[in-house]
Enzyme design. Structure first.
Site, PDB file in Angstrom:
ATOM      1  N   ASP A  18       0.865  -1.166   0.000  1.00 12.04           N
ATOM      2  CA  ASP A  18       0.000   0.000   0.000  1.00 12.04           C
ATOM      3  C   ASP A  18       0.915   1.233   0.000  1.00 12.04           C
ATOM      4  OD1 ASP A  18      -2.342   1.628   0.462  1.00 12.04           O
ATOM      5  OD2 ASP A  18      -1.744   1.730   2.565  1.00 12.04           O
ATOM      6  N   ASP A  20      -0.361   5.073   1.065  1.00 10.90           N
ATOM      7  CA  ASP A  20      -0.712   6.055   2.097  1.00 10.90           C
ATOM      8  C   ASP A  20      -0.820   5.388   3.465  1.00 10.90           C
ATOM      9  OD1 ASP A  20      -1.291   8.596   0.462  1.00 10.90           O
ATOM     10  OD2 ASP A  20      -2.403   7.045  -0.604  1.00 10.90           O
TER      11      ASP A  20
END
Length: 250
Positions: A18, A20
């Protein structure tokens, strides 16, 4: 949160990340964006959206809370401006740049990105941190269904050549680095083990969501190297907050 001191070695075929909250701490920037977005919309509760939407695609959040503005081109434009307008509020998750650079230095492509952010925003975050993007860089623009649906992580693992192998799971071992509930659910549904990053949520919450290993950040993680015979990359966890017992048998 106490750390263990006995290193843990994990050998996998691929790693998916991922962005953020996992590679960059962008939440303050995104929170500022939502507050500005809601200034002229009395019905829009920015604080509620900030609280519930971490890990979602911005388009999905707008479609739910401000549907009149759920236009893909418009949302792409909004997201592309976030690193420019609010980038000074964002920093790397400690150790993330070093870890990504180590993965980029391997002789074979062994990692991919699967983010709920748009392509423009995610690319600008990588430029902000000075990280070279991996070949497989899956963004909100590349999927029909965002997290918690497994499509982003399935695209990542399939792109790297490690689809789910129910007959012999040992030949397709994939881990997901995540900080958010939607991403954790997506990674688990994509048949991956989850390395939880405790940047956004605490240890107990990440355990409850089913993470297999939980770390404070990336500072305690090293890339041990790549074994061409087994087609595995080794991650060494010098410290970690939690690890499932069955992980060592994986």
């Amino acid at each position: 949160m106490g750390l263990t001191t006995k290193p843990l070695s994990l050998k996998v075929n691929a790693a998916l990340f991922d962005v953020d909250g996992t590679i960059i701490i962008s939440q303050p920037a995104i929170a500022a964006f939502w507050r500005d977005f809601g200034k002229d919309k009395p019905y829009f509760d920015a604080e509620h959206v900030i609280q519930v939407s971490h890990g979602w695609r911005t388009f999905d959040a707008i479609a739910k809370f401000a549907p009149d503005f759920a236009n893909e081109e418009y949302v792409n434009k909004l997201e592309a401006e976030i690193p420019v307008k609010y980038g000074e509020k964002s920093i790397e998750v400690p150790g993330a740049v070093k870890l990504c650079n180590a993965l980029n230095a391997l002789p074979k492509e062994k990692w991919a990105v699967a983010t709920s952010g748009t392509r423009d925003m995610a690319q600008k975050w990588f430029e902000h941190l000075g990280i070279r993007r991996p070949k497989y860089f899956i963004t909100a623009n590349d999927v029909k269904q965002g997290k918690p649906h497994p499509e982003p992580y399935l695209k990542g693992r399939n792109g790297l050549g490690y689809p789910i192998n129910e007959q012999d799971p040992s030949k397709s071992k994939v881990v997901v680095f995540e900080d958010a509930p939607a991403g954790i659910a997506a990674g688990k549904a994509a048949g991956c083990k989850i390395i939880g990053i405790a940047t956004t949520f605490d240890l107990d919450f990440l355990k409850e969501k089913g993470c297999d290993i939980i770390v404070k950040n990336h500072e305690s993680i090293r890339v041990g190297g790549y074994n061409a015979e087994t087609d595995e990359v080794e991650f060494i966890f010098d410290d970690y907050l939690y690890a499932k017992d069955d992980l060592l048998k994986w």
